[in-house]
Structure formats: structure tokens, C-alpha cells
Design a protein around this motif. Sequence first.
Motif, short mmCIF file in Angstrom:
data_model
loop_
_atom_site.label_atom_id
_atom_site.label_comp_id
_atom_site.label_asym_id
_atom_site.label_seq_id
_atom_site.Cartn_x
_atom_site.Cartn_y
_atom_site.Cartn_z
N ASP A 5 0.80 -1.24 0.00
CA ASP A 5 0.00 0.00 0.00
C ASP A 5 0.84 1.29 0.00
O ASP A 5 0.50 2.26 0.67
CB ASP A 5 -1.03 0.01 1.15
N GLY A 6 1.91 1.29 -0.77
CA GLY A 6 2.71 2.50 -0.94
C GLY A 6 3.35 3.04 0.31
O GLY A 6 3.66 4.22 0.39
N SER A 7 3.54 2.20 1.33
CA SER A 7 4.13 2.69 2.57
C SER A 7 5.60 3.04 2.35
O SER A 7 6.23 2.56 1.42
CB SER A 7 3.99 1.65 3.69
N LYS A 8 6.12 3.86 3.22
CA LYS A 8 7.48 4.38 3.06
C LYS A 8 8.50 3.54 3.82
O LYS A 8 8.19 2.96 4.86
CB LYS A 8 7.55 5.81 3.58
N ASP A 66 27.26 5.42 8.95
CA ASP A 66 26.25 6.13 8.17
C ASP A 66 26.15 5.47 6.80
O ASP A 66 26.93 5.75 5.90
CB ASP A 66 26.62 7.61 8.05
N GLN A 67 25.19 4.59 6.63
CA GLN A 67 25.04 3.82 5.39
C GLN A 67 23.81 4.25 4.60
O GLN A 67 23.36 3.54 3.71
CB GLN A 67 24.91 2.32 5.72
N ARG A 68 23.23 5.42 4.91
CA ARG A 68 21.96 5.83 4.29
C ARG A 68 22.03 5.87 2.77
O ARG A 68 21.16 5.32 2.09
CB ARG A 68 21.52 7.19 4.83
N ALA A 69 23.07 6.50 2.22
CA ALA A 69 23.19 6.61 0.76
C ALA A 69 23.39 5.24 0.12
O ALA A 69 22.78 4.93 -0.91
CB ALA A 69 24.35 7.54 0.40
N ASN A 70 24.23 4.40 0.74
CA ASN A 70 24.48 3.06 0.22
C ASN A 70 23.21 2.21 0.22
O ASN A 70 22.91 1.53 -0.77
CB ASN A 70 25.54 2.34 1.07
N VAL A 71 22.46 2.25 1.32
CA VAL A 71 21.25 1.44 1.44
C VAL A 71 20.21 1.91 0.43
O VAL A 71 19.56 1.11 -0.23
CB VAL A 71 20.69 1.51 2.88
N ARG A 72 20.07 3.22 0.29
CA ARG A 72 19.10 3.79 -0.67
C ARG A 72 19.41 3.30 -2.08
O ARG A 72 18.54 2.83 -2.80
CB ARG A 72 19.15 5.31 -0.60
N ARG A 73 20.69 3.41 -2.47
CA ARG A 73 21.11 2.98 -3.81
C ARG A 73 20.86 1.48 -3.98
O ARG A 73 20.37 1.03 -5.02
CB ARG A 73 22.59 3.30 -4.00
N PHE A 74 21.17 0.69 -2.95
CA PHE A 74 20.98 -0.76 -3.00
C PHE A 74 19.50 -1.12 -3.19
O PHE A 74 19.16 -1.95 -4.03
CB PHE A 74 21.52 -1.40 -1.72
N PHE A 75 18.61 -0.48 -2.41
CA PHE A 75 17.18 -0.77 -2.51
C PHE A 75 16.63 -0.44 -3.90
O PHE A 75 15.79 -1.16 -4.42
CB PHE A 75 16.39 -0.01 -1.45
N ILE A 76 17.13 0.66 -4.49
CA ILE A 76 16.65 1.05 -5.83
C ILE A 76 17.22 0.10 -6.88
O ILE A 76 16.50 -0.39 -7.75
CB ILE A 76 17.03 2.50 -6.13
N ASP A 77 18.52 -0.20 -6.81
CA ASP A 77 19.16 -1.09 -7.79
C ASP A 77 18.56 -2.49 -7.77
O ASP A 77 18.37 -3.10 -8.82
CB ASP A 77 20.67 -1.18 -7.54
N GLN A 78 18.28 -3.01 -6.59
CA GLN A 78 17.74 -4.37 -6.45
C GLN A 78 16.22 -4.41 -6.56
O GLN A 78 15.62 -5.47 -6.40
CB GLN A 78 18.16 -4.96 -5.10
N ASP A 84 10.66 6.76 -4.87
CA ASP A 84 9.75 7.66 -4.15
C ASP A 84 9.19 7.06 -2.86
O ASP A 84 8.48 7.72 -2.13
CB ASP A 84 8.60 8.11 -5.06
N GLN A 85 9.51 5.79 -2.58
CA GLN A 85 9.08 5.17 -1.34
C GLN A 85 10.12 5.28 -0.24
O GLN A 85 9.85 4.96 0.89
CB GLN A 85 8.79 3.68 -1.56
N ILE A 86 11.33 5.75 -0.59
CA ILE A 86 12.42 5.81 0.38
C ILE A 86 12.50 7.22 0.94
O ILE A 86 12.58 8.20 0.19
CB ILE A 86 13.76 5.43 -0.27
N VAL A 87 12.46 7.34 2.26
CA VAL A 87 12.58 8.62 2.94
C VAL A 87 13.90 8.61 3.70
O VAL A 87 14.08 7.80 4.60
CB VAL A 87 11.40 8.86 3.91
#
Length: 91
Positions: A5-8, A66-78, A84-87
Motif C-alpha cells: 500500500d505505498g508505505s514508506k 552512516d550507510q543511508r546513501a548506500n542502502v538507498r542505492r541498493f534498494f533502488i538497484d535491487q 519515491d518510497q524511500i525517505v
Amino acid sequence: MEEKDGSKVHLRMQQRNGRKCITIIQGLASDLDSEKIAKYLKKTFKCNGSITDDVEYGNIIQLSGDQRANVRRFFIDQEICHEDQIVVHGG
């Protein structure tokens, strides 16, 4: 593996003592294998981590540093979740 349901998905950094900090990942869909994701993130980013089960937020993955940028990139790549779901909290 679509987010329900589009949760973040929230990526936060929490300051520990001194220069140490941890990255907190919360809001992952319950049908995802948090154990497998945490294991892969720890191996890929060469950091320690753990999973805590929260009544309100479900599984929360904690990674050292601080792994925020790495995790964000990983979630999008995989394609674990859409961009737009990542805050990302904090600067």
C-alpha cells in the motif's frame, strides 16, 4: 516484491557516543526476508548490523556507520522499493 500500500521505507542515522553512529532502516514490507537483506548489506558495506523486532514498526535493521546513501542505492538497484518510497532523514 512490491511495497505494500505505498508505505514508506525510512532511513535514519542515530548518533552514538563520540563519532560513532548507526543507520536504522524501518518500514520494509513484511513479506521481505529481513535476515537475508541484513546479511547482504553487512557483507556488501563491510559493517556490523542487527535486526530488532518492533511491535509498531515490524523488523528494524540497524547497521553500524552512516550507510543511508548506500542502502538507498541498493534498494533502488535491487528493486526492493521504488525511489519515491524511500525517505532519507537527516542531512
